[in-house]
Design a protein around this motif. Structure first.
Motif, PDB file in Angstrom:
ATOM      1  N   SER A   8       0.811  -3.258  -6.548  1.00 56.60           N
ATOM      2  CA  SER A   8       0.333  -1.879  -6.502  1.00 56.60           C
ATOM      3  C   SER A   8       0.535  -1.230  -7.866  1.00 56.60           C
ATOM      4  CB  SER A   8       1.127  -1.100  -5.456  1.00 56.60           C
ATOM      5  OG  SER A   8       1.017   0.285  -5.731  1.00 56.60           O
ATOM      6  N   LEU A  25       0.606   1.680  -8.553  1.00 52.42           N
ATOM      7  CA  LEU A  25       1.366   2.931  -8.458  1.00 52.42           C
ATOM      8  C   LEU A  25       2.661   2.853  -9.280  1.00 52.42           C
ATOM      9  CD1 LEU A  25       1.395   5.669  -6.999  1.00 52.42           C
ATOM     10  CD2 LEU A  25       2.601   4.588  -5.119  1.00 52.42           C
ATOM     11  N   ASP A  83      -3.719   2.546  -5.103  1.00 54.25           N
ATOM     12  CA  ASP A  83      -3.281   3.578  -4.157  1.00 54.25           C
ATOM     13  C   ASP A  83      -3.864   4.945  -4.510  1.00 54.25           C
ATOM     14  OD1 ASP A  83      -1.489   2.255  -2.292  1.00 54.25           O
ATOM     15  OD2 ASP A  83      -0.178   1.900  -4.014  1.00 54.25           O
ATOM     16  N   HIS A 113      -6.584   1.424  -1.337  1.00 55.47           N
ATOM     17  CA  HIS A 113      -5.866   1.980  -0.189  1.00 55.47           C
ATOM     18  C   HIS A 113      -6.010   3.496  -0.240  1.00 55.47           C
ATOM     19  CE1 HIS A 113      -1.630   2.639   1.770  1.00 55.47           C
ATOM     20  NE2 HIS A 113      -2.602   3.163   2.483  1.00 55.47           N
ATOM     21  N   PRO A 156       3.651   6.452   3.923  1.00 55.07           N
ATOM     22  CA  PRO A 156       2.834   6.449   2.708  1.00 55.07           C
ATOM     23  C   PRO A 156       3.105   7.659   1.821  1.00 55.07           C
ATOM     24  CG  PRO A 156       1.511   7.128   4.592  1.00 55.07           C
ATOM     25  CD  PRO A 156       2.838   6.707   5.132  1.00 55.07           C
ATOM     26  N   GLY A 157       2.980   7.468   0.533  1.00 59.36           N
ATOM     27  CA  GLY A 157       3.117   8.582  -0.398  1.00 59.36           C
ATOM     28  C   GLY A 157       3.860   8.229  -1.674  1.00 59.36           C
ATOM     29  N   GLY A 198       8.587   2.439  -4.208  1.00 57.34           N
ATOM     30  CA  GLY A 198      10.029   2.275  -4.331  1.00 57.34           C
ATOM     31  C   GLY A 198      10.850   2.637  -3.106  1.00 57.34           C
ATOM     32  N   ASP A 205       2.453  -3.358   3.376  1.00 60.57           N
ATOM     33  CA  ASP A 205       2.571  -2.491   2.202  1.00 60.57           C
ATOM     34  C   ASP A 205       3.833  -1.635   2.307  1.00 60.57           C
ATOM     35  OD1 ASP A 205       2.157  -0.882   0.001  1.00 60.57           O
ATOM     36  OD2 ASP A 205       0.299   0.024   0.731  1.00 60.57           O
ATOM     37  N   GLY A 247       7.996  -1.683   0.233  1.00 62.09           N
ATOM     38  CA  GLY A 247       9.335  -2.269   0.231  1.00 62.09           C
ATOM     39  C   GLY A 247       9.368  -3.784   0.292  1.00 62.09           C
ATOM     40  N   GLY A 249       4.784  -3.208  -5.228  1.00 62.08           N
ATOM     41  CA  GLY A 249       4.699  -2.300  -6.363  1.00 62.08           C
ATOM     42  C   GLY A 249       5.901  -2.436  -7.267  1.00 62.08           C
ATOM     43  N   SER A 250       7.003  -1.795  -6.844  1.00 58.68           N
ATOM     44  CA  SER A 250       8.198  -1.795  -7.691  1.00 58.68           C
ATOM     45  C   SER A 250       8.759  -3.201  -7.906  1.00 58.68           C
ATOM     46  CB  SER A 250       9.263  -0.864  -7.099  1.00 58.68           C
ATOM     47  OG  SER A 250       9.425  -1.101  -5.714  1.00 58.68           O
TER      48      SER A 250
HETATM   49  C1  DX5 Z   1       2.943   3.699  -0.620  1.00 58.89           C
HETATM   50  C2  DX5 Z   1       1.870   2.830  -1.269  1.00 58.89           C
HETATM   51  C3  DX5 Z   1       2.366   1.497  -1.659  1.00 58.89           C
HETATM   52  C4  DX5 Z   1       3.456   1.493  -2.706  1.00 58.89           C
HETATM   53  C5  DX5 Z   1       4.229   0.227  -2.597  1.00 58.89           C
HETATM   54  O1  DX5 Z   1       2.346   4.838  -0.115  1.00 58.89           O
HETATM   55  O2  DX5 Z   1       0.795   2.650  -0.391  1.00 58.89           O
HETATM   56  O3  DX5 Z   1       1.292   0.656  -2.041  1.00 58.89           O
HETATM   57  O4  DX5 Z   1       2.956   1.616  -3.991  1.00 58.89           O
HETATM   58  O5  DX5 Z   1       5.297   0.284  -3.503  1.00 58.89           O
HETATM   59  P1  DX5 Z   1       6.653  -0.534  -3.271  1.00 58.89           P
HETATM   60  O6  DX5 Z   1       6.270  -2.007  -3.260  1.00 58.89           O
HETATM   61  O7  DX5 Z   1       7.460  -0.167  -4.447  1.00 58.89           O
HETATM   62  O8  DX5 Z   1       7.216  -0.093  -1.961  1.00 58.89           O
END
Ligand code: DX5
Ligand code: ZN
Length: 237
Positions: free
Chosen positions: A9, A11, A36, A72, A147-148, A151, A185, A187, A207-208
């Motif tokens: 991601s 993000l 995202d 997404h 969602p939002g 990390g 999606d 963590g 993502g992270s």
């Molecule tokens: C949350 C996003 C995710 C997020 C995942 O609303 O939809 O795609 O970026 O990030 P991590 O992998 O860090 O939880």
């Protein structure tokens, strides 16, 4: 194993160098780019839209071919923006059922624009929305965080929902021969991805875990390698 797909991601990427980030993460072994979109209305955060998707499209290549951009949408309403993302080069467009008035219509609209269609389930959203729309779907996305934000910590209850979604998909495949992918999606890390795969996911947003990887640990390549090594222990789907 070859059938598992990892979708970093952006993000958690450096927004000042997004094109380069997309190139680097694909070069490091990512399968998809997870994009995202947040509107400060459906979710309490604001990110990027079709203009940025379009700008990134030429940077998103893998082995000389266009890589999948997995959009997404965390926006409401949904329908108005679908055509813009299709035109901007999105391959998959997923949305939350609560964010649209007519789920079936929105799924059809996405496919009519030549994209694959996905439905996203928040932690508290039941899977019943799937009951009558499996034929319209290419992807089911289970949120393992609210969602939002990137990390956040994985919500363990998502494992049970993934298993339930996997049963629905397997029954559907047995009946029709057509596959629907199951994405997760939020963590996702090297230490939980194996149990997530065992619960039935085949596509993993991270993502992270990828963009936050320290350079000292071989950066994105190291992070993706760790995720794949954990998946290798599970075996193929
Ligand atoms: C949350 C996003 C995710 C997020 C995942 O609303 O939809 O795609 O970026 O990030 P991590 O992998 O860090 O939880
Ligand atoms: Zn996402």
């Amino acid at each position: 194993m070859a059938n598992y797909r990892i979708a970093p991601s952006i993000l958690s990427a450096d927004f000042a160098r997004l094109g380069e980030e997309v190139q680097n993460v694909l070069k490091a072994g990512a399968d998809f780019i997870h994009f995202d979109v947040m509107d400060n209305h459906y979710v309490p955060n604001l990110t990027v839209g079709p203009l940025v998707c379009k700008a990134l499209r030429p940077h998103a290549n893998k082995d000389g071919a266009p890589a999948v951009i997995d959009v997404h949408l965390m926006v409401s309403p949904v329908d108005r923006i679908v055509g813009d993302f299709a035109e901007a080069g999105a391959d998959i467009i997923s949305f939350h059922p609560e964010a649209t008035e007519h789920v079936d219509r929105t799924l059809t609209l996405i496919r009519d624009h030549g994209c694959k269609a996905g439905l996203v389930f928040n932690p508290a959203t039941p899977l019943n929305y799937l009951d009558y729309v499996m034929d319209r779907l290419d992807l089911i996305l289970i949120m393992s965080v609210n969602p939002g934000f990137g990390g956040q910590s994985f919500i363990p209850e998502a494992l049970r929902k993934l298993s339930e979604a996997r049963s629905r998909i397997d029954a559907y495949v047995a009946r029709t021969g057509r596959t629907i992918h199951l994405e997760v999606d939020g963590g996702v890390k090297a230490d939980n991805i194996a149990s997530i795969a065992r619960a039935g996911a085949d596509t993993f947003v991270a993502g992270s875990a990828v963009f936050g990887a320290p350079d000292a640990d071989r950066g994105y390549r190291g992070a993706l390698g760790k995720l794949r090594a954990a998946l290798a222990e599970v075996g193929g789907r």
